[in-house]
Design an enzyme around this catalytic site. Structure first.
Site, short mmCIF file in Angstrom:
data_model
loop_
_atom_site.label_atom_id
_atom_site.label_comp_id
_atom_site.label_asym_id
_atom_site.label_seq_id
_atom_site.Cartn_x
_atom_site.Cartn_y
_atom_site.Cartn_z
N PRO A 125 56.24 56.00 68.51
CA PRO A 125 57.67 56.32 68.06
C PRO A 125 57.83 57.68 67.86
CG PRO A 125 56.73 54.81 66.60
CD PRO A 125 55.63 54.92 67.49
N ASP A 126 59.04 58.16 68.07
CA ASP A 126 59.39 59.65 67.72
C ASP A 126 58.42 60.93 68.40
OD1 ASP A 126 61.55 59.20 66.40
OD2 ASP A 126 60.61 59.38 64.39
#
Length: 209
Positions: free
Chosen positions: A151-152
């Site tokens: 994620p990210d």
């Protein structure tokens, strides 16, 4: 960590009327869920049949305790796959253990962007990805698994373009590392569902394989 998956999902779906008819289809098989954010290499493996909070231990525990699940099936296991080289190059709020280059104190040298990320990628691929995939493959088709992939990472390539700490080496680490991980999982553990965080709006996209 055990989650009351049925209650959490029911609450979420209740906010969207057009998802209501999916509740019984989605919730019933997986009334319980095991969750782990696998942020370090050490969280992947554990001794056989261990109840330790590791990927291997959680999968073994889910399979062993299937009878206690209301459906009689192994509980859903959800893992956050999260250990790219130069992780969180901008804010360091969730800085990882793998670096493209290191400073004398062992921390990541985020300003060293000119010479690529060969060493960091080698460590990520062979010490994080490969052992993780080997564990997943052993439970292929027996325990349901969902992975939230880095994620990210891809959003940060866009939002942090102006930050020199997130330059060429970090981009190489993110794109090549994530591509390698997704392909290895798809080849060795096709039962696993992967979700790729591809934008800052927090939507999840299923990766077909």
């Amino acid at each position: 960590m055990w989650l009351n998956f049925a209650a959490l999902l029911s609450t979420a779906l209740a906010r969207f009327r057009f998802f209501g008819h999916l509740r019984s289809l989605v919730i019933s098989p997986y009334a319980r869920c095991r969750f782990l954010c696998a942020t370090h290499i050490s969280l992947i493996t554990s001794p056989p049949l261990s109840l330790a909070d590791s990927v291997e231990g959680i999968l073994a525990d889910s399979l062993r305790n299937a009878a206690s699940n209301p459906s009689g099936e192994p509980a859903l296991c959800a893992f956050v796959w999260y250990d790219l080289p130069n992780r969180d190059c901008h804010a360091k709020a969730s800085g990882g253990e793998i670096c493209c280059r290191r400073l004398p104190d062992g921390s990541c040298d985020f300003m060293a962007q000119a010479n690529g990320c060969a060493e960091g990628l080698k460590e990520y691929m062979h010490e994080y990805v490969d052992p993780f995939v080997e564990v997943l493959a052993r439970y292929s088709g027996t325990v349901p698994v969902v992975l939230v992939m880095e994620p990210d990472s891809l959003p940060n390539l866009v939002t942090n373009q102006a930050d020199p700490r997130c330059g060429a080496a970090t981009k190489e680490a993110y794109t090549q590392g994530l591509s390698y991980a997704i392909q290895r999982i798809a080849d060795a553990a096709p039962h696993v569902s992967m979700y790729l965080d591809a934008g800052a709006n927090t939507r999840a996209y299923k990766v077909s394989h």
